[in-house]
Design an enzyme around this catalytic site. Structure first.
Site, PDB file in Angstrom:
ATOM      1  N   SER A   1     109.038  20.883  48.742  1.00 48.91           N
ATOM      2  CA  SER A   1     108.174  19.610  49.321  1.00 48.91           C
ATOM      3  C   SER A   1     109.366  18.973  50.359  1.00 48.91           C
ATOM      4  CB  SER A   1     107.985  17.886  47.753  1.00 48.91           C
ATOM      5  OG  SER A   1     107.291  18.769  47.444  1.00 48.91           O
TER       6      SER A   1
ATOM      7  N   HIS B   1     108.593  18.221  53.620  1.00 52.07           N
ATOM      8  CA  HIS B   1     108.504  18.687  55.106  1.00 52.07           C
ATOM      9  C   HIS B   1     106.701  18.397  55.711  1.00 52.07           C
ATOM     10  CE1 HIS B   1     111.779  20.838  54.575  1.00 52.07           C
ATOM     11  NE2 HIS B   1     111.566  21.384  53.283  1.00 52.07           N
TER      12      HIS B   1
ATOM     13  N   HIS C   1     117.014  21.856  56.181  1.00 50.19           N
ATOM     14  CA  HIS C   1     117.472  20.856  54.935  1.00 50.19           C
ATOM     15  C   HIS C   1     118.580  20.527  54.892  1.00 50.19           C
ATOM     16  CE1 HIS C   1     114.367  24.570  53.890  1.00 50.19           C
ATOM     17  NE2 HIS C   1     114.193  23.287  53.126  1.00 50.19           N
TER      18      HIS C   1
END
Ligand SMILES: Nc1ncnc2c1ncn2[C@@H]1O[C@H](COP(=O)(O)OP(=O)(O)O)[C@@H](O)[C@H]1O
Ligand SMILES: Nc1ncnc2c1ncn2[C@@H]1O[C@H](COP(=O)(O)OP(=O)(O)O)[C@@H](O)[C@H]1O
Ligand SMILES: [Mg+2]
Ligand SMILES: [Mg+2]
Ligand SMILES: [Mg+2]
Ligand SMILES: [Mg+2]
Lengths: 334, 215, 334, 215
Positions: free
Chosen positions: C57, C59, C221
């Site tokens: 999760s 994004h 990330h």
């Protein structure tokens, strides 16, 4: 709040160049002025009221993202947080008028009101009839009874949608204006800001807000809100927002509403859904039906972080118009 | 003395100088009750007018000169005050005498047209803490000076002094229009930025008359 | 980087509750697990390959926003920046399989690769045939020749689109996989990050970056990029990005490409268009034709600021599939 | 000694304690070469296994117990290492003797199945700086200890010591898989976090044998 840009004073010009380069099949400029945009492929022979909007830059997809099939016909684009000029509005107006009158639909800010007013006079001289409807959905920006002083924020989306659909279905100028006014009258928005944004040419934040603070009711240009408090949880934030909305516009159980949870720019979509979760729970708990929920960025303040919740109380006519098809390159299909 | 076309240009140059000198004051007044752009818009707007009026192909006719100058300003600085001041200039141009120079009586008609145009455009009323609260007293002072036989320089002098006094009085008013409205009661005690700009503009004009009459 | 949330450890759960509440006609969970989502209204009798994606999760609209008509059938949603479990993937797989096999299409991250691998074995046991295609478009994440080590980022959008359309048109599993692989092989992305984001449960930024710095090639990330430099102008930034993309995948003049300029979260749409302006100028200058340009947020890192540029080199087949209709509630119509 | 079902539970308890003690070390190793979640995932994964194994309704059969424990861990911590370690546990369970306790030879088969399962799932090869670089040397040490007549405690002792040594050797390797890969040459000099976790897990098992044999 670093920016990916070139020269600050070219921010709007280069943004508009990018938009026209990206979407040549949907948007075009008129009168050699990048700030004057109209939808591509207008059928001048069609019996249809035209709709023109306008306002400052820095709010994408507002305002120019609402020009397109099923929506508006043209837009005059100002500099960041500044009104377009009356001449620009008038120029767009001349370009989109089909002889059946033009609805001016824009946010209730004095600069815009005055420039659209002046543009109306210019249009008058050219024999173009105009009617004004201003978005004033920000329930936190003035007390009840002074709705005409309220700011227009994300909830203008519903008015755009209703106006565009009503015009598409062939209503005359008075008819389109009536539907649009109804949408405006039945929409309330409350926003909350967590961090400021920077006007490129200014270079520093327009206001400051503590690391553990938020401002309830703040406007999309950083205008003063109702209260500055410690950062609340998502649920508490929604409770405070809905409290203002539902006090201002009571919604009886059994009603149907549409809801827009709008991100101001930096707040991620994940958080908008966490907010929506609570909106849903509360409204459903009151026996209200939700339909055509919209969650995303509809009216931003560049990189400001925060969100707004808009509620429109529907009737059959508005439900019908909201359901009509519409498209815009600023709302890309996947 | 009456005003010919080139005098009008001189008056606008003087107004431009006045707002340039007062830029920071306007900025800070507007920052307190609005978005802080007023210094910039006034300076840029009058600068654009002066540039336009100085052009070789600027209209020979005073009425046309004023109207087009107003449109130039409106195009350059489409903020609230930018557009309202432009509106005033356009209206003044429309009301300018078809032939001949501008005397005190013609000046009154032009000034009245400007103020009325601004009032119509802005939908504001006197007492609502806007530029109109400087404009109406100035207009009345002009009218009074004219009725006691003053020439255009005397009328302008009276109008400008009245505007200065009126600005001080706006501090007692409550903002109900524009970005200042959200401040509600907190606006009381602070003079209105738009009214201050009007006084500053008129002071520029008054100084031009002082220089032209004495010099 | 303040967040509108309740308890950090409920971030993903509450987000998913919000999504299901907002879009009940489009998305539903299976197996009583909110993390296992499939499109509503599957016609089990239809002769169609199913497509399943999944990933961490944080994004949005990736990954779950690509489930919908013309796109994918199901998604397994992990916690923030963490893979879903193999069991969750397998559960979604069982729910969407129509007996014609399932394409697993996801980003090339070891946690995801390994969990999808394990899910394949589980599917195998249930007699469901699976084929894997991994997105590895991030040209900055590994040198040429080691494409299989590259991360998958925003460019997976093109693979989703092609895969969904190919499956819709009735291609068999091998056919869908072939088209999808072609889309992946012809897509390159480079990103740039200007500020970090915060994993809700961690509560502090994953990396730091100076006030006047940017990192070219950083992952979604916060993975290390190619170089950290002083903040460049928008044009210089695009030049550096395109340089990497075009060196890695030379595009001859006369070619047709589609481009995605993707915002990482906090970067406003205005700036994405300023970036696009330069992309357009450079590619057009090389005699390349651009079509179906997409500008907006497609793969974000919560409130990270920055952007990525993806380019896909089209052929007729890919052009055709990209043009097919698709929709998703995470890409709301106006 | 051979291992019955309840001994297996004891071994997992000991492994769980070992990664809990070493949590911060794993976190910092993974923060250096990855995303820093390894301490958390190992602790949470083994904790979930222990919780599962302690349940009244946990399978009586060791093979089933291990397989379901593996699935529990996979479900709880679906990271790279979480899934790979789970895979190993599931494979070990599948390879467990149908009847009777686990002796050194059966342990070797289970260990081999685990390592091979991890290798297949991860597609990594020895020398690529992953957990396999701790697992293969440990497996070989077990095999060697068995061939010289060691019992399961001796095999575990040898395997664990080999894993410890192997971790040190991973510092010399270049990361090519997972989040560490982007560090390229910069990864040299730092031990692999996954290999370190394996050594820590095996050390926990070894300590259980030490306690159980002596105590
Ligand atoms: N609706 C209005 N009617 C008349 N005057 C107004 C109105 N709104 C604002 N003003 C005047 O404009 C001044 C602010 O001008 P300006 O800075 O240009 O506004 P903005 O930046 O909001 O466009 C105020 O001080 C007030 O005198
Ligand atoms: N593709 C791979 N094959 C084998 N082992 C890998 C692979 N990728 C990573 N690893 C191992 O996993 C360890 C990191 O595990 P973990 O922290 O769970 O990864 P992540 O957080 O990326 O999911 C590395 O130190 C390495 O030993
Ligand atoms: Mg102002
Ligand atoms: Mg302003
Ligand atoms: Mg955003
Ligand atoms: Mg890790």
């Amino acid at each position: 709040m670093k920016k990916l840009m070139n020269k600050p004073d070219q921010f709007v010009t280069e943004m508009l160049e990018g938009i026209l380069a990206a979407h040549p099949d949907e948007l075009q400029s008129v009168g050699n002025d990048l700030h004057c945009l109209v939808a591509v492929g207008m059928d001048a022979a069609r019996r249809k009221v035209a709709i023109v909007t306008g306002g400052g830059s820095g709010h994408l997809p507002l305002f120019l993202g609402f020009v397109g099939p099923g929506l508006l016909d043209g837009v005059a684009v100002g500099n960041v947080f500044a009104s377009p000029s009356a001449r620009q509005i008038a120029q767009v107006t001349s370009a989109v008028d089909r002889g059946h009158g033009v609805l001016f639909l824009y946010g209730n800010y004095s600069g815009d009101v005055i420039n659209f007013g002046m543009a109306s006079e210019m249009a008058d001289v050219s024999g173009i009839r105009t009617v004004h409807v201003t978005g004033n959905d920000d329930a936190a920006s003035s007390v009840k009874g002074e709705e005409d002083k309220r700011r227009g924020v994300a909830g203008i989306y519903f008015a755009y949608k209703a106006a565009g659909a009503a015009a598409d279905e062939g209503l005359d100028l008075e008819g389109v204006a009536r539907v649009t006014r109804k949408a405006v009258d039945r929409t309330r928005t409350v926003g909350v800001a967590l961090s400021p944004c920077i006007i490129p040419e200014v270079g520093r934040p327009g206001f400051t807000i503590g690391d553990n603070e938020m401002e309830l009711g703040m406007g999309i240009h950083g205008e003063k809100g109702i209260s500055r408090t410690a950062l609340k949880t998502a649920d508490e934030t929604v409770d405070a927002m809905l409290d203002i909305i539902l006090t201002d516009m009571p919604i009886p159980g059994g009603s149907t509403v549409s809801v827009l949870v709008n991100g101001l720019g930096a707040t991620p979509r994940e958080e908008l859904y966490i907010l929506y979760r609570r909106v849903h729970k509360i409204l459903v708990g009151k026996g209200i039906t939700l339909r055509r929920v919209r969650i995303g960025e509809f009216a931003t303040s560049m990189e400001m972080s925060g969100a707004s919740v808009s509620v429109i109380l529907l009737d059959e006519e508005l439900s019908h118009y909201l359901d009509c098809a519409a498209s815009s390159p600023l709302f890309p299909c996947p | 003395m009456d005003l010919c076309r080139n005098d009008v240009i001189g008056v606008f140059d003087a107004m431009s100088r006045s707002v340039t000198t007062g830029k920071d004051l306007l900025t800070s007044l507007d920052a307190d009750l609005g978005d802080g752009d007023l210094g910039l818009t006034m300076v840029n707007g009058f600068y654009a007018i002066c540039q336009f009026m100085a052009r070789d192909d600027a209209p020979a006719d005073t009425a046309q000169l004023l109207m087009q100058a107003g449109f130039t300003m409106a195009e350059t600085v489409p903020s609230t005050m930018g557009t309202l001041v432009s509106t005033g200039i356009i209206r003044a141009g429309k009301a300018a005498p078809v032939r001949g120079d501008i005397d005190a009586a013609a000046g009154l008609e032009m000034f009245r047209a400007a103020v009325e145009g601004i009032a119509v455009r802005s939908k504001a009323k006197r007492g609502e803490k806007t530029l109109l609260d400087a404009l109406y007293p100035a207009l009345e002072a002009w009218e009074a000076a004219l009725s006691t036989g003053g020439d255009i320089a005397a009328c302008m002098d009276a109008a400008s002094r009245a505007a200065d006094l009126a600005v001080v009085a706006t501090a007692g008013l409550l903002s109900v229009h524009g970005k200042a409205a959200v401040f509600g009661d907190q606006s009381i005690g602070k003079p209105d930025p738009g009214a201050s700009a009007i006084a500053m503009i008129m002071r520029g004009a008054r100084e031009w008359f002082l220089r032209s009459v004495t010099g």
